[in-house]
Design an enzyme around this catalytic site. Structure first.
Site, PDB file in Angstrom:
ATOM      1  N   GLY A  57       0.787  -1.232   0.000  1.00  0.00           N
ATOM      2  CA  GLY A  57       0.000   0.000   0.000  1.00  0.00           C
ATOM      3  C   GLY A  57       0.815   1.276   0.000  1.00  0.00           C
ATOM      4  N   CYS A  92      -2.371   3.267  -9.449  1.00  0.00           N
ATOM      5  CA  CYS A  92      -2.925   3.808  -8.213  1.00  0.00           C
ATOM      6  C   CYS A  92      -4.362   4.248  -8.475  1.00  0.00           C
ATOM      7  CB  CYS A  92      -2.150   5.050  -7.757  1.00  0.00           C
ATOM      8  SG  CYS A  92      -0.422   4.748  -7.472  1.00  0.00           S
ATOM      9  N   ILE A 140       6.081  -5.085 -16.347  1.00  0.00           N
ATOM     10  CA  ILE A 140       4.742  -4.855 -15.868  1.00  0.00           C
ATOM     11  C   ILE A 140       4.734  -4.633 -14.354  1.00  0.00           C
ATOM     12  CG2 ILE A 140       3.561  -6.192 -17.660  1.00  0.00           C
ATOM     13  CD1 ILE A 140       3.512  -8.582 -15.743  1.00  0.00           C
ATOM     14  N   GLY A 187       9.107 -11.229 -12.701  1.00  0.00           N
ATOM     15  CA  GLY A 187       9.585 -12.593 -12.510  1.00  0.00           C
ATOM     16  C   GLY A 187      10.987 -12.883 -12.997  1.00  0.00           C
TER      17      GLY A 187
HETATM   18  C1  FMN Z   1       6.776  -5.951  -2.092  1.00  0.00           C
HETATM   19  C2  FMN Z   1       6.602  -5.231  -3.388  1.00  0.00           C
HETATM   20  C3  FMN Z   1       6.466  -3.855  -3.395  1.00  0.00           C
HETATM   21  C4  FMN Z   1       6.306  -3.168  -4.609  1.00  0.00           C
HETATM   22  N1  FMN Z   1       6.201  -1.805  -4.596  1.00  0.00           N
HETATM   23  C5  FMN Z   1       6.105  -1.138  -5.776  1.00  0.00           C
HETATM   24  C6  FMN Z   1       6.076   0.281  -5.794  1.00  0.00           C
HETATM   25  O1  FMN Z   1       6.206   0.958  -4.766  1.00  0.00           O
HETATM   26  N2  FMN Z   1       5.948   0.892  -7.006  1.00  0.00           N
HETATM   27  C7  FMN Z   1       5.857   0.201  -8.179  1.00  0.00           C
HETATM   28  O2  FMN Z   1       5.748   0.815  -9.256  1.00  0.00           O
HETATM   29  N3  FMN Z   1       5.907  -1.159  -8.183  1.00  0.00           N
HETATM   30  C8  FMN Z   1       6.024  -1.830  -7.022  1.00  0.00           C
HETATM   31  N4  FMN Z   1       6.098  -3.191  -7.042  1.00  0.00           N
HETATM   32  C9  FMN Z   1       6.049  -3.916  -8.328  1.00  0.00           C
HETATM   33  C10 FMN Z   1       7.449  -4.255  -8.829  1.00  0.00           C
HETATM   34  O3  FMN Z   1       8.209  -3.095  -9.067  1.00  0.00           O
HETATM   35  C11 FMN Z   1       7.377  -5.064 -10.150  1.00  0.00           C
HETATM   36  O4  FMN Z   1       6.756  -4.289 -11.150  1.00  0.00           O
HETATM   37  C12 FMN Z   1       6.606  -6.367 -10.013  1.00  0.00           C
HETATM   38  O5  FMN Z   1       6.766  -6.931  -8.731  1.00  0.00           O
HETATM   39  C13 FMN Z   1       7.012  -7.397 -11.068  1.00  0.00           C
HETATM   40  O6  FMN Z   1       8.389  -7.711 -10.981  1.00  0.00           O
HETATM   41  P1  FMN Z   1       8.972  -8.953 -10.103  1.00  0.00           P
HETATM   42  O7  FMN Z   1       8.129 -10.144 -10.453  1.00  0.00           O
HETATM   43  O8  FMN Z   1      10.395  -9.073 -10.503  1.00  0.00           O
HETATM   44  O9  FMN Z   1       8.812  -8.562  -8.674  1.00  0.00           O
HETATM   45  C14 FMN Z   1       6.261  -3.895  -5.832  1.00  0.00           C
HETATM   46  C15 FMN Z   1       6.408  -5.290  -5.813  1.00  0.00           C
HETATM   47  C16 FMN Z   1       6.587  -5.962  -4.619  1.00  0.00           C
HETATM   48  C17 FMN Z   1       6.755  -7.464  -4.648  1.00  0.00           C
END
Ligand code: FMN
Length: 321
Positions: free
Chosen positions: A73, A131, A194, A248
Protein backbone atom coordinates in the site's frame (compact mmCIF):
# COMPACT_ATOMS: atom_id res chain seq x y z
CA UNK A 1 32.37 -8.03 -18.53
CA UNK A 2 32.72 -9.76 -21.89
CA UNK A 3 29.88 -8.05 -23.79
CA UNK A 4 29.27 -4.32 -24.18
CA UNK A 5 26.33 -3.84 -21.83
CA UNK A 6 26.01 -0.07 -22.09
CA UNK A 7 22.41 1.06 -22.40
CA UNK A 8 20.84 4.42 -23.22
CA UNK A 9 18.32 5.95 -20.86
CA UNK A 10 17.35 9.28 -22.43
CA UNK A 11 20.50 11.38 -22.53
CA UNK A 12 22.21 9.17 -19.98
CA UNK A 13 24.30 6.13 -20.62
CA UNK A 14 23.88 3.36 -18.08
CA UNK A 15 26.82 0.96 -17.64
CA UNK A 16 24.45 -1.98 -18.03
CA UNK A 17 20.71 -2.70 -18.38
CA UNK A 18 20.03 -4.30 -14.97
CA UNK A 19 17.95 -2.23 -12.54
CA UNK A 20 16.11 -2.91 -9.31
CA UNK A 21 12.30 -2.98 -9.50
CA UNK A 22 10.45 -0.30 -7.57
CA UNK A 23 9.45 -1.34 -4.06
CA UNK A 24 11.82 -4.29 -3.91
CA UNK A 25 14.99 -2.53 -2.75
CA UNK A 26 13.57 0.47 -0.84
CA UNK A 27 15.78 3.49 -1.46
CA UNK A 28 18.84 1.31 -2.14
CA UNK A 29 20.25 1.16 1.43
CA UNK A 30 18.67 -2.25 2.01
CA UNK A 31 20.69 -3.89 -0.75
CA UNK A 32 23.86 -1.79 -0.45
CA UNK A 33 25.14 -4.06 2.32
CA UNK A 34 25.20 -6.91 -0.22
CA UNK A 35 26.80 -5.21 -3.24
CA UNK A 36 28.00 -1.90 -4.62
CA UNK A 37 24.84 -0.22 -5.92
CA UNK A 38 26.83 1.86 -8.40
CA UNK A 39 27.64 -1.33 -10.32
CA UNK A 40 24.10 -1.93 -11.61
CA UNK A 41 22.42 0.19 -14.29
CA UNK A 42 20.27 2.09 -11.80
CA UNK A 43 18.34 1.80 -8.58
CA UNK A 44 14.61 2.31 -9.12
CA UNK A 45 13.36 3.61 -5.80
CA UNK A 46 10.12 2.67 -4.06
CA UNK A 47 7.20 4.80 -5.28
CA UNK A 48 7.20 8.02 -3.32
CA UNK A 49 4.08 10.09 -2.69
CA UNK A 50 3.74 13.72 -1.66
CA UNK A 51 2.92 12.97 1.98
CA UNK A 52 4.25 10.21 4.29
CA UNK A 53 2.06 7.08 4.33
CA UNK A 54 1.71 4.21 6.78
CA UNK A 55 0.65 1.57 4.25
CA UNK A 56 -1.96 -1.15 4.71
CA UNK A 57 -2.54 -3.36 7.77
CA UNK A 58 -0.73 -6.73 8.15
CA UNK A 59 -0.49 -9.47 6.99
CA UNK A 60 0.44 -7.93 3.68
CA UNK A 61 2.63 -10.55 2.05
CA UNK A 62 1.76 -14.13 1.14
CA UNK A 63 3.71 -16.78 -0.70
CA UNK A 64 2.03 -18.35 -3.72
CA UNK A 65 3.23 -20.96 -6.24
CA UNK A 66 6.31 -19.46 -7.94
CA UNK A 67 5.40 -16.01 -6.70
CA UNK A 68 4.01 -13.85 -3.95
CA UNK A 69 1.15 -11.53 -3.18
CA UNK A 70 1.72 -8.16 -1.54
CA UNK A 71 -0.56 -5.41 -0.35
CA UNK A 72 2.01 -3.03 1.11
CA UNK A 73 0.00 0.00 0.00
CA UNK A 74 2.75 2.47 -0.90
CA UNK A 75 4.11 2.93 2.61
CA UNK A 76 6.78 5.63 2.56
CA UNK A 77 8.29 8.78 4.00
CA UNK A 78 6.89 11.28 1.47
CA UNK A 79 8.79 13.43 -1.01
CA UNK A 80 10.39 15.83 1.51
CA UNK A 81 12.14 13.06 3.44
CA UNK A 82 13.03 11.31 0.19
CA UNK A 83 14.76 14.41 -1.17
CA UNK A 84 16.48 15.18 2.13
CA UNK A 85 17.64 11.68 2.97
CA UNK A 86 17.25 8.94 0.34
CA UNK A 87 18.22 10.64 -2.92
CA UNK A 88 21.45 12.24 -1.56
CA UNK A 89 22.43 8.89 -0.04
CA UNK A 90 22.03 7.09 -3.39
CA UNK A 91 24.01 9.79 -5.19
CA UNK A 92 26.76 9.70 -2.54
CA UNK A 93 27.17 5.99 -3.41
CA UNK A 94 27.66 6.81 -7.08
CA UNK A 95 24.38 5.08 -8.00
CA UNK A 96 22.04 6.28 -10.71
CA UNK A 97 18.57 7.00 -9.34
CA UNK A 98 15.37 6.30 -11.24
CA UNK A 99 12.73 7.77 -8.98
CA UNK A 100 9.30 6.16 -8.93
CA UNK A 101 6.38 8.43 -8.09
CA UNK A 102 2.76 7.71 -7.18
CA UNK A 103 -0.25 9.90 -6.53
CA UNK A 104 -3.98 9.86 -6.09
CA UNK A 105 -4.71 12.84 -8.37
CA UNK A 106 -3.16 14.10 -11.60
CA UNK A 107 -2.01 17.23 -9.78
CA UNK A 108 -0.21 15.19 -7.13
CA UNK A 109 1.83 13.44 -9.82
CA UNK A 110 2.63 16.79 -11.46
CA UNK A 111 3.72 18.28 -8.14
CA UNK A 112 6.02 15.32 -7.50
CA UNK A 113 7.59 15.74 -10.95
CA UNK A 114 8.20 19.42 -10.26
CA UNK A 115 9.80 18.68 -6.89
CA UNK A 116 12.11 16.08 -8.42
CA UNK A 117 13.09 18.46 -11.19
CA UNK A 118 14.36 20.98 -8.66
CA UNK A 119 16.67 18.32 -7.20
CA UNK A 120 19.97 17.38 -8.79
CA UNK A 121 20.82 13.84 -9.79
CA UNK A 122 17.54 12.28 -10.92
CA UNK A 123 18.37 9.98 -13.85
CA UNK A 124 14.73 9.31 -14.78
CA UNK A 125 11.23 9.38 -13.36
CA UNK A 126 9.15 6.20 -13.40
CA UNK A 127 5.46 6.99 -13.04
CA UNK A 128 3.60 4.30 -11.13
CA UNK A 129 0.11 4.72 -12.53
CA UNK A 130 -1.28 1.61 -10.83
CA UNK A 131 -2.93 3.81 -8.21
CA UNK A 132 -6.60 4.60 -7.64
CA UNK A 133 -7.72 7.99 -8.97
CA UNK A 134 -9.61 9.57 -6.08
CA UNK A 135 -11.18 12.09 -8.43
CA UNK A 136 -12.64 9.33 -10.58
CA UNK A 137 -14.35 6.81 -8.30
CA UNK A 138 -11.04 5.18 -7.43
CA UNK A 139 -10.47 3.84 -10.93
CA UNK A 140 -6.84 2.84 -11.38
CA UNK A 141 -5.09 5.33 -13.73
CA UNK A 142 -3.26 2.51 -15.55
CA UNK A 143 -6.55 0.85 -16.56
CA UNK A 144 -7.89 3.75 -18.60
CA UNK A 145 -6.06 5.25 -21.60
CA UNK A 146 -7.38 8.78 -20.94
CA UNK A 147 -6.37 8.76 -17.27
CA UNK A 148 -2.99 7.15 -17.98
CA UNK A 149 -2.39 9.79 -20.65
CA UNK A 150 -3.48 12.63 -18.37
CA UNK A 151 -1.01 11.63 -15.65
CA UNK A 152 1.80 11.17 -18.16
CA UNK A 153 1.13 14.53 -19.81
CA UNK A 154 1.06 16.30 -16.45
CA UNK A 155 4.34 14.69 -15.34
CA UNK A 156 6.07 15.32 -18.68
CA UNK A 157 4.85 18.93 -18.54
CA UNK A 158 6.35 19.57 -15.11
CA UNK A 159 9.46 17.38 -15.23
CA UNK A 160 12.70 19.06 -16.31
CA UNK A 161 13.14 18.58 -20.08
CA UNK A 162 16.28 16.46 -19.70
CA UNK A 163 14.77 13.94 -17.26
CA UNK A 164 13.22 10.99 -19.14
CA UNK A 165 9.72 10.05 -18.01
CA UNK A 166 8.75 6.35 -18.07
CA UNK A 167 5.12 5.37 -17.51
CA UNK A 168 4.77 2.05 -15.67
CA UNK A 169 1.93 -0.04 -17.04
CA UNK A 170 -0.36 -2.57 -15.41
CA UNK A 171 -1.04 -5.94 -17.04
CA UNK A 172 -4.59 -5.92 -15.64
CA UNK A 173 -6.09 -4.47 -18.82
CA UNK A 174 -7.68 -5.89 -21.94
CA UNK A 175 -5.41 -4.03 -24.35
CA UNK A 176 -2.04 -2.96 -22.96
CA UNK A 177 -1.04 -1.48 -26.33
CA UNK A 178 -3.89 1.06 -26.09
CA UNK A 179 -2.60 2.24 -22.70
CA UNK A 180 1.00 2.27 -23.96
CA UNK A 181 0.02 4.34 -26.98
CA UNK A 182 -1.91 6.83 -24.83
CA UNK A 183 1.13 7.32 -22.58
CA UNK A 184 3.52 7.78 -25.52
CA UNK A 185 1.17 10.25 -27.23
CA UNK A 186 1.03 12.13 -23.93
CA UNK A 187 4.81 12.48 -23.95
CA UNK A 188 6.24 9.42 -22.20
CA UNK A 189 9.88 8.90 -23.19
CA UNK A 190 9.63 5.22 -22.36
CA UNK A 191 7.48 2.55 -20.74
CA UNK A 192 8.04 0.21 -17.80
CA UNK A 193 6.14 -3.02 -17.66
CA UNK A 194 4.74 -4.86 -15.87
CA UNK A 195 3.44 -3.93 -12.47
CA UNK A 196 1.92 -6.73 -10.38
CA UNK A 197 -1.29 -8.55 -11.35
CA UNK A 198 -4.22 -8.30 -8.97
CA UNK A 199 -4.57 -11.57 -7.08
CA UNK A 200 -5.95 -13.11 -3.91
CA UNK A 201 -5.43 -16.10 -1.61
CA UNK A 202 -7.74 -17.64 0.99
CA UNK A 203 -6.51 -19.59 4.03
CA UNK A 204 -8.65 -22.73 4.02
CA UNK A 205 -8.06 -23.32 7.75
CA UNK A 206 -9.20 -19.91 8.96
CA UNK A 207 -11.50 -19.70 5.92
CA UNK A 208 -10.55 -16.04 5.57
CA UNK A 209 -8.51 -14.06 3.00
CA UNK A 210 -4.80 -14.38 3.76
CA UNK A 211 -4.05 -10.67 3.23
CA UNK A 212 -5.56 -8.07 5.52
CA UNK A 213 -6.15 -5.96 2.43
CA UNK A 214 -7.96 -8.98 0.86
CA UNK A 215 -6.48 -8.55 -2.62
CA UNK A 216 -2.82 -7.98 -3.44
CA UNK A 217 -0.33 -7.71 -6.29
CA UNK A 218 1.02 -10.96 -7.68
CA UNK A 219 4.72 -10.95 -8.62
CA UNK A 220 7.60 -13.36 -9.16
CA UNK A 221 8.37 -16.08 -11.73
CA UNK A 222 4.66 -16.99 -12.00
CA UNK A 223 4.01 -13.75 -13.91
CA UNK A 224 7.02 -13.84 -16.24
CA UNK A 225 5.18 -15.15 -19.31
CA UNK A 226 2.60 -12.38 -18.86
CA UNK A 227 5.40 -9.81 -18.67
CA UNK A 228 7.15 -11.19 -21.75
CA UNK A 229 3.83 -11.09 -23.62
CA UNK A 230 3.20 -7.45 -22.64
CA UNK A 231 6.71 -6.34 -23.60
CA UNK A 232 6.38 -8.21 -26.89
CA UNK A 233 3.02 -6.68 -27.79
CA UNK A 234 4.10 -3.13 -26.99
CA UNK A 235 7.43 -3.49 -28.82
CA UNK A 236 5.56 -4.85 -31.85
CA UNK A 237 3.24 -1.81 -31.89
CA UNK A 238 5.74 0.88 -30.80
CA UNK A 239 9.18 -0.39 -31.84
CA UNK A 240 11.03 2.87 -31.14
CA UNK A 241 9.89 3.34 -27.55
CA UNK A 242 12.43 2.25 -24.90
CA UNK A 243 11.06 -0.34 -22.47
CA UNK A 244 12.12 -1.31 -18.95
CA UNK A 245 10.94 -4.91 -18.70
CA UNK A 246 10.15 -6.64 -15.42
CA UNK A 247 8.11 -9.44 -13.95
CA UNK A 248 9.58 -12.59 -12.51
CA UNK A 249 13.15 -12.12 -13.70
CA UNK A 250 15.32 -14.47 -11.62
CA UNK A 251 18.30 -15.29 -13.84
CA UNK A 252 20.41 -13.91 -16.68
CA UNK A 253 18.46 -16.19 -19.04
CA UNK A 254 15.21 -14.55 -17.92
CA UNK A 255 16.72 -11.10 -18.48
CA UNK A 256 17.83 -12.10 -21.97
CA UNK A 257 14.31 -13.35 -22.75
CA UNK A 258 12.91 -9.96 -21.72
CA UNK A 259 15.51 -8.17 -23.87
CA UNK A 260 14.74 -10.35 -26.90
CA UNK A 261 11.05 -9.47 -26.43
CA UNK A 262 11.94 -5.78 -26.67
CA UNK A 263 13.14 -4.44 -23.32
CA UNK A 264 16.34 -2.39 -23.38
CA UNK A 265 16.53 -2.45 -19.58
CA UNK A 266 15.42 -5.11 -17.10
CA UNK A 267 14.31 -4.63 -13.50
CA UNK A 268 14.70 -7.35 -10.88
CA UNK A 269 12.08 -7.32 -8.11
CA UNK A 270 10.71 -10.22 -6.08
CA UNK A 271 13.88 -12.28 -6.55
CA UNK A 272 15.71 -9.71 -4.37
CA UNK A 273 13.71 -10.85 -1.33
CA UNK A 274 15.38 -14.27 -1.25
CA UNK A 275 18.63 -13.25 -2.94
CA UNK A 276 19.53 -9.66 -1.99
CA UNK A 277 22.46 -9.56 -4.42
CA UNK A 278 20.31 -10.91 -7.28
CA UNK A 279 20.89 -7.85 -9.50
CA UNK A 280 24.64 -8.48 -9.59
CA UNK A 281 24.16 -12.20 -10.22
CA UNK A 282 21.63 -11.54 -13.03
CA UNK A 283 24.06 -9.03 -14.54
CA UNK A 284 26.91 -11.55 -14.47
CA UNK A 285 24.71 -14.30 -15.87
CA UNK A 286 23.38 -12.07 -18.64
CA UNK A 287 26.93 -11.25 -19.64
CA UNK A 288 27.74 -14.97 -19.75
CA UNK A 289 24.63 -15.79 -21.78
CA UNK A 290 25.55 -13.11 -24.33
CA UNK A 291 29.17 -14.26 -24.49
CA UNK A 292 28.09 -17.89 -25.02
CA UNK A 293 26.03 -16.75 -28.01
CA UNK A 294 28.78 -14.59 -29.46
CA UNK A 295 26.79 -11.37 -28.89
CA UNK A 296 29.15 -8.41 -28.57
CA UNK A 297 26.67 -5.69 -27.64
CA UNK A 298 23.49 -6.15 -25.65
CA UNK A 299 21.93 -3.38 -27.77
CA UNK A 300 22.17 -5.74 -30.77
CA UNK A 301 19.65 -8.18 -29.33
CA UNK A 302 17.00 -5.77 -28.01
CA UNK A 303 13.74 -6.91 -29.63
CA UNK A 304 15.57 -9.43 -31.78
CA UNK A 305 12.85 -12.07 -31.34
CA UNK A 306 10.59 -9.91 -33.53
CA UNK A 307 12.82 -10.21 -36.53
CA UNK A 308 12.75 -13.05 -39.04
CA UNK A 309 15.66 -15.44 -38.50
CA UNK A 310 17.66 -14.26 -41.54
CA UNK A 311 17.37 -10.57 -40.59
CA UNK A 312 18.34 -11.37 -37.02
CA UNK A 313 21.38 -13.26 -38.25
CA UNK A 314 22.47 -10.26 -40.33
CA UNK A 315 22.11 -7.98 -37.32
CA UNK A 316 24.59 -9.99 -35.30
CA UNK A 317 28.21 -10.36 -36.16
CA UNK A 318 28.87 -13.68 -34.41
CA UNK A 319 27.63 -17.14 -35.31
CA UNK A 320 24.61 -16.83 -33.06
CA UNK A 321 21.61 -18.24 -34.88
C1 FMN B 1 6.78 -5.95 -2.09
C2 FMN B 1 6.60 -5.23 -3.39
C3 FMN B 1 6.47 -3.86 -3.40
C4 FMN B 1 6.31 -3.17 -4.61
N1 FMN B 1 6.20 -1.81 -4.60
C5 FMN B 1 6.10 -1.14 -5.78
C6 FMN B 1 6.08 0.28 -5.79
O1 FMN B 1 6.21 0.96 -4.77
N2 FMN B 1 5.95 0.89 -7.01
C7 FMN B 1 5.86 0.20 -8.18
O2 FMN B 1 5.75 0.81 -9.26
N3 FMN B 1 5.91 -1.16 -8.18
C8 FMN B 1 6.02 -1.83 -7.02
N4 FMN B 1 6.10 -3.19 -7.04
C9 FMN B 1 6.05 -3.92 -8.33
C10 FMN B 1 7.45 -4.26 -8.83
O3 FMN B 1 8.21 -3.10 -9.07
C11 FMN B 1 7.38 -5.06 -10.15
O4 FMN B 1 6.76 -4.29 -11.15
C12 FMN B 1 6.61 -6.37 -10.01
O5 FMN B 1 6.77 -6.93 -8.73
C13 FMN B 1 7.01 -7.40 -11.07
O6 FMN B 1 8.39 -7.71 -10.98
P1 FMN B 1 8.97 -8.95 -10.10
O7 FMN B 1 8.13 -10.14 -10.45
O8 FMN B 1 10.39 -9.07 -10.50
O9 FMN B 1 8.81 -8.56 -8.67
C14 FMN B 1 6.26 -3.89 -5.83
C15 FMN B 1 6.41 -5.29 -5.81
C16 FMN B 1 6.59 -5.96 -4.62
C17 FMN B 1 6.76 -7.46 -4.65
Amino acid sequence: MAADLRTRLGNFELPNPILTASGCAGGGREIAQFFDVSKIGAVVTKSVMLAPRAGRPTPRMAETPSGMLNSIGLQGPGIDAFLRRDLPWLLSRGARAVVSIAGSTVEEYAELAARLSDAAGVTAIEVNISCPNVEHRGQVFACDPAAAGAVTEAVRGRARYDIPVFAKLSPDVTDIVAIARACVLAGADGLSMINTLLGMAIDIDTMRPVLAGITGGLSGPAIRPVAVRCVWQVREALPDVPIIGMGGVRTGRDALEMILAGASMVSVGTTIFHDPSACMRVLRELDEELAQRGVERVADVVGLAHEPRAAARRRLTGNVL
